[in-house]
Every structure is written in structure tokens, then in C-alpha cells.
Design a protein around this motif. Structure first.
Motif, PDB file in Angstrom:
ATOM      1  N   GLU A 100       0.860  -1.159  -0.076  1.00 27.14           N
ATOM      2  CA  GLU A 100       0.065  -0.089   0.094  1.00 27.14           C
ATOM      3  C   GLU A 100       0.919   1.154   0.072  1.00 27.14           C
ATOM      4  O   GLU A 100       0.514   2.048  -0.652  1.00 27.14           O
ATOM      5  N   GLU A 101       1.871   1.106   0.850  1.00 25.77           N
ATOM      6  CA  GLU A 101       2.836   2.416   0.807  1.00 25.77           C
ATOM      7  C   GLU A 101       4.199   1.905   0.211  1.00 25.77           C
ATOM      8  O   GLU A 101       4.798   0.976   0.710  1.00 25.77           O
ATOM      9  N   ILE A 102       4.625   2.704  -0.914  1.00 31.42           N
ATOM     10  CA  ILE A 102       5.976   2.275  -1.519  1.00 31.42           C
ATOM     11  C   ILE A 102       6.872   3.327  -1.458  1.00 31.42           C
ATOM     12  O   ILE A 102       6.723   4.454  -1.582  1.00 31.42           O
ATOM     13  N   ASP A 103       7.897   2.959  -0.782  1.00 33.55           N
ATOM     14  CA  ASP A 103       9.153   3.891  -0.622  1.00 33.55           C
ATOM     15  C   ASP A 103       9.553   4.409  -2.065  1.00 33.55           C
ATOM     16  O   ASP A 103      10.092   3.473  -2.809  1.00 33.55           O
ATOM     17  N   GLY A 104       9.854   5.695  -2.064  1.00 34.72           N
ATOM     18  CA  GLY A 104      10.068   6.124  -3.414  1.00 34.72           C
ATOM     19  C   GLY A 104      11.633   5.639  -3.869  1.00 34.72           C
ATOM     20  O   GLY A 104      11.664   5.239  -4.892  1.00 34.72           O
ATOM     21  N   GLY A 105      12.405   5.694  -2.788  1.00 34.13           N
ATOM     22  CA  GLY A 105      14.050   5.366  -3.093  1.00 34.13           C
ATOM     23  C   GLY A 105      13.895   3.877  -3.681  1.00 34.13           C
ATOM     24  O   GLY A 105      14.708   3.437  -4.430  1.00 34.13           O
ATOM     25  N   ARG A 106      13.169   2.956  -2.913  1.00 37.03           N
ATOM     26  CA  ARG A 106      13.117   1.380  -3.110  1.00 37.03           C
ATOM     27  C   ARG A 106      12.488   1.284  -4.415  1.00 37.03           C
ATOM     28  O   ARG A 106      13.223   0.529  -5.226  1.00 37.03           O
ATOM     29  N   PHE A 107      11.532   2.009  -4.655  1.00 31.57           N
ATOM     30  CA  PHE A 107      10.924   1.834  -6.087  1.00 31.57           C
ATOM     31  C   PHE A 107      12.099   2.214  -7.202  1.00 31.57           C
ATOM     32  O   PHE A 107      12.023   1.451  -8.297  1.00 31.57           O
ATOM     33  N   GLU A 108      12.607   3.474  -6.856  1.00 30.44           N
ATOM     34  CA  GLU A 108      13.715   3.617  -7.744  1.00 30.44           C
ATOM     35  C   GLU A 108      14.760   2.785  -8.059  1.00 30.44           C
ATOM     36  O   GLU A 108      15.248   2.497  -9.510  1.00 30.44           O
ATOM     37  N   ARG A 109      15.142   1.940  -7.252  1.00 34.91           N
ATOM     38  CA  ARG A 109      16.135   0.992  -7.058  1.00 34.91           C
ATOM     39  C   ARG A 109      15.787  -0.077  -7.953  1.00 34.91           C
ATOM     40  O   ARG A 109      16.368  -0.765  -8.721  1.00 34.91           O
ATOM     41  N   LEU A 110      14.441  -0.569  -7.623  1.00 34.40           N
ATOM     42  CA  LEU A 110      13.844  -1.551  -8.463  1.00 34.40           C
ATOM     43  C   LEU A 110      13.861  -1.267  -9.936  1.00 34.40           C
ATOM     44  O   LEU A 110      14.248  -2.413 -10.775  1.00 34.40           O
ATOM     45  N   ILE A 111      13.450  -0.232 -10.452  1.00 33.76           N
ATOM     46  CA  ILE A 111      13.745   0.097 -11.778  1.00 33.76           C
ATOM     47  C   ILE A 111      15.019   0.100 -12.224  1.00 33.76           C
ATOM     48  O   ILE A 111      15.333  -0.331 -13.489  1.00 33.76           O
ATOM     49  N   TYR A 112      15.984   0.718 -11.351  1.00 32.59           N
ATOM     50  CA  TYR A 112      17.363   0.688 -11.649  1.00 32.59           C
ATOM     51  C   TYR A 112      17.818  -0.821 -12.111  1.00 32.59           C
ATOM     52  O   TYR A 112      18.306  -1.235 -13.068  1.00 32.59           O
ATOM     53  N   ASP A 113      17.431  -1.803 -11.335  1.00 36.21           N
ATOM     54  CA  ASP A 113      17.927  -3.078 -11.494  1.00 36.21           C
ATOM     55  C   ASP A 113      17.198  -3.890 -12.780  1.00 36.21           C
ATOM     56  O   ASP A 113      17.634  -4.612 -13.440  1.00 36.21           O
TER      57      ASP A 113
END
Length: 485
Positions: free
Chosen positions: A331-344
């Protein structure tokens, strides 16, 4: 139960209503009105309710047109006020051999109030509400029309005149518009006291009335276009807590009779182009100075059948366009973690040569940009010089947005072209944990058409496709997204 209803309506005579009683039956109405409310005791103890339309008390001679027009006006108003949606039950004339001639008509509540009242307080309350709706209608009819109570006339002076040519010419025109629906046994009539021309097919399937006042009255009680939904074979209507349906076949007939030349059947919203009032077993449509009543299975059964077709279409669309997700998202997605997911995921994407983060995180949803060297195809409409490769490596800026709602244009911060200029990039890519809004997609398309820029995006569905292909990435981000057990 009838005695309790009678007692509850004792004050009706003070406002002009008369209560007539006979064994097992009550009739309540104004002496000067063609409309009265009927309560009949059933063997099971319930009370059957209906409205009875008959002009016999206020008019002599042929009254088929009066019964037809008055009942459709009343039924239209009761639907508009939310009282009930009625079936129109014809009462055939017992003394003539003329097909289609009406001795009267019943308006039987189907949706809304219903036609059976239980023998309890709830049933009594419903009876009082029905009387209240009748009183409200009578006041409305008196104030807004001059035709509800025509002056009593002799049929010799107010009816069909075989020497008059205007009504015959008009009737021939209606018959030509009806084409196969018309017959030599159809009825037509010009009534001087109400100022209308009237045509009715011998089977009662179609009735047409030419009257400025009728058309104006119906326009005030028409369905709102917001009630209308396009179906498969016609249109669904859901206003006033009622469910109705009109087929395109009916709209095709209405187009001919109303002289609309295919406007209704070809429209995405017929209620915008004409007055439409669906009832239980018929539909009223009007345009200009003409109104038409068409018999049609337009109530709950027609609605349910069409809704089933829509549901089946939606099921197929869901399966093809929105297959069941194999993932659950936080429900709540940390922006930094989501950015790292896209990076990978970008590092695993075919055609991506190099990926690196640039700048610092500026927003709660990440806000840091990623730049990638990405081999991309030509933009739409671009030409390639002979001998050059169709695809080429570009410097692409990737922005990541972790949002619950769709990502709109305003969520992109500064202008995309300014961002491309600042980073000397040749492409822009958006990665969203939800979905880009339509306006955002349009903007990306517009930018790609302005110059030789590559644009693209990933929404949740596109990200899930890549997580299926790269389970090793998925395992590192279970705090954001997990496979369904």
C-alpha cells in the motif's frame, strides 16, 4: 386493509378527490381528471394497486387518443419523480370491432412502488405515498398544461371528419415513415380541443402524437444523458433507481417517425439528441413537435438481458486486457526503493548498455533521475538514411514515480523538454508504480513527434512482465511487490 387505506385517505375529499367504494375495491381520483388510483383486495390479503386512465367521465365519443396520450404523460411524470416505473396495460373497447381502439388503460407499477402492497403498516405507508404522488401529478398537470382537462365536446364537433384533408395527409406521411409497421387498419385522429394530431397502429405497437404542448411537457421529464450507458445491442438507463433498456432497433424506428435520419441509432448518446423516457413495456421518444410511443421490452427483463451481454464483453476484455495479477503490491511504496527496483530492471532490459543514477533524491516518491544508454528504434514517422542502422543508441532520462493514483502531467515537475536539454538527452522514459494518466501518455507522444526524441513508459503491468522474466530482481524487493501465493 382496504378499510385502513380508506381511513388514511379521509381528508382527500377536502382537496377535491372522491373515494368510490365497492366490495374489495377502492377508487380515488378527481371527478374532472382521467386518472384515478385503484386499490383491489387479493385473495391472499395483499392489495393490488394500479392507476386507471379513462376519459369517459369528461369526454364523449372516441377516446382512444386521450387514453393513449394521457397515460403516457402520467407514466412519464411518475418515472421522473421516482414514484414508480409503470407497465401500460391496454383495455380493449368491448362495444366496437375496431382493432386497436382503447376503452382505457391501466398503469401498473412495476419498479419502485410495486403493484402489491402487504397488509401491514408498510403497505399502508406505500398506499399513502401513491396517493401523494397522484395529488402532486394532478397539480403539475393543471399548472403546466391546457390539455389535461379538455372541454367536453360532441364527437360530431371534435374528432374525425372524413371531409378534412389535413389529418389524412398527415396520417399518410406517418404511415410512409412507419413503412412495414403501418396498416390500413391503423387509427388516426385530429382532436380540436387539445390541438393534436394522433396516429396509432392497429396492434398498438406504435402511437404518434403531433403537439407542441405534449413535446414541451415530455421534454421537462426526460431522462438525463448521465443516466445513459451504451450496451451491446442498445442503451441502458439507471436513473431514479430504475433499470431500463432501449434497443437500437427501437431507435431506428424512432429515427424514421421523428424525421431524425439515423441520428439516434448512430449516436453514442441518444438522450442528448432527443427526449427519451423508458417505461416497463414501452418507450416514449420526442423531437421537435412530435412524440412517439413504441412498445418494447424496456423494463427489468430487457435491462437484465443486455446487462448480461455487457458483463460477458467486460469479462472477455478483462481477460485479454487486464489478466489477473500474479503479484501483490504494498500500500505504501518507498520512493527510493522503487527507484532502485527500476534501476535493477533496466540493467536486465535488452538494449540498455549502461545505467546510473544522477542527482539527489528531491521528493518523497524518489525524484532522482536515472540516465541510461539505450538502443532504441526510430521514432514514429522518422526516416532512416540508406545504409544506416534502423536502431541507434540514445542517452535516455528515466524518471520514477511511486504513486497510488495515476501519474498526471503535473506530477512530472518541470518541462520534459527542459529536462532533456539540461541532460543533453535524446529520450525520456517514465516508470510508475501505478499507471500514467491518459494526458501523460498523450504528452509523451506529442514530445516524440516534435523531434527525434525517444519516449516511453512502464506502468504496473509492464513492470510485472519484467519481474516474471527476472525473478532474481523480484526476490530483492519483497517489501514492494510479492508473488501471489
Amino acid at each position: 386493509m382496504l378499510e385502513r387505506i380508506k381511513e388514511s385517505l379521509l381528508g382527500a375529499d377536502e382537496i377535491g378527490f372522491e373515494i368510490q367504494e365497492r366490495p374489495g375495491r377502492l377508487r380515488v381520483g378527481l371527478l374532472c381528471s382521467p386518472l384515478s388510483l385503484i386499490f383491489e383486495q387479493t385473495p391472499g390479503g395483499d392489495v393490488f394497486t394500479s392507476l386507471y386512465c379513462s376519459a369517459s367521465r369528461i369526454f364523449s365519443g372516441d377516446r382512444t387518443d386521450l387514453h393513449d396520450v394521457y397515460s403516457l404523460l402520467a407514466a412519464s411524470v411518475f418515472r421522473h419523480t421516482g414514484a414508480f416505473s409503470a407497465m401500460l396495460i391496454d383495455i380493449e373497447h368491448p362495444a366496437t370491432m375496431i382493432p386497436g381502439e382503447l376503452s382505457g388503460r391501466y398503469l401498473v407499477p412495476e419498479q419502485g412502488a410495486g403493484y402489491l402492497l402487504p397488509p401491514d403498516d408498510e403497505g399502508l405507508d406505500s398506499a399513502e405515498e401513491l396517493f401523494g404522488h397522484l395529488a402532486l401529478f394532478e397539480r403539475l398537470a393543471h399548472r403546466t398544461t391546457t390539455l389535461w382537462h379538455p372541454q367536453q365536446s360532441s364527437p360530431m364537433h371534435d374528432g374525425y371528419d372524413p371531409t378534412r384533408q389535413t389529418d389524412q395527409i398527415w396520417a399518410r406521411g406517418v404511415a410512409e415513415q412507419l413503412q412495414t409497421e403501418a396498416s390500413e387498419e391503423d387509427l388516426f385522429f385530429q382532436r380540436d380541443s387539445t390541438g393534436w394530431l394522433y396516429y396509432r397502429t392497429h396492434d398498438g405497437a406504435v402511437a404518434v402524437v403531433e403537439s407542441v404542448e405534449i413535446a414541451h411537457f415530455l421534454k421537462a421529464v426526460r431522462v438525463d444523458p448521465s443516466e445513459e450507458l451504451a450496451g451491446i445491442n442498445g442503451f441502458l438507463y439507471t436513473g431514479k433507481h430504475f433499470h431500463h433498456y432501449i434497443s437500437r432497433e427501437i431507435l431506428h424506428i424512432a429515427d424514421r417517425v421523428l424525421g431524425l435520419d439515423g441520428v439516434l441509432v448512430g449516436s453514442s448518446s441518444p438522450a442528448v439528441n432527443a427526449t427519451i423516457i423508458p417505461l416497463e413495456d414501452s418507450v416514449v421518444l420526442s423531437s421537435g413537435n412530435r412524440a412517439v410511443l413504441l412498445r418494447h421490452e424496456s423494463g427489468v427483463s430487457g435491462f437484465s438481458r443486455e446487462r448480461s451481454l455487457v458483463l460477458e464483453r467486460n469479462r472477455i476484455e478483462q481477460e485479454r486486457l487486464f489478466p489477473p495479477s500474479e503479484f501483490t503490491w504494498s500500500e505504501e511504496i518507498d520512493g527510493g526503493r522503487f527507484e532502485r527496483l527500476i534501476y535493477d530492471l533496466l540493467e536486465c532490459e535488452p538494449g540498455v548498455r549502461e545505467v546510473r543514477a544522477i542527482g539527489a533524491s528531491r521528493e518523497r516518491d524518489g525524484g532522482r533521475d536515472i540516465v541510461a544508454s539505450w538502443v532504441t528504434p526510430p521514432t514514429a514517422g522518422a526516416a532512416v538514411v540508406e545504409g544506416e542502422a534502423a536502431a541507434r543508441e540514445r542517452r535516455v532520462i528515466i524518471q520514477c514515480k511511486a504513486r497510488k493514483r495515476s501519474v498526471g502531467r503535473s506530477d512530472l515537475g518541470g518541462g520534459i523538454l527542459d529536462t532533456l536539454f539540461m541532460y543533453k538527452a535524446e529520450g525520456y522514459f517514465l516508470a510508475a508504480s501505478s499507471q500514467p494518466a491518459v494526458a501523460t501518455i498523450d504528452l509523451l507522444d506529442e514530445i516524440s513527434q516534435r523531434g527525434d526524441y525517444f519516449t516511453g513508459w512502464w506502468g504496473r503491468a509492464e513492470i510485472e512482465q519484467r519481474l516474471r522474466r527476472n525473478p532474481q530482481v523480484l526476490r530483492r524487493y519483497v517489501d514492494i511487490v510479492q508473488p501471489v501465493p
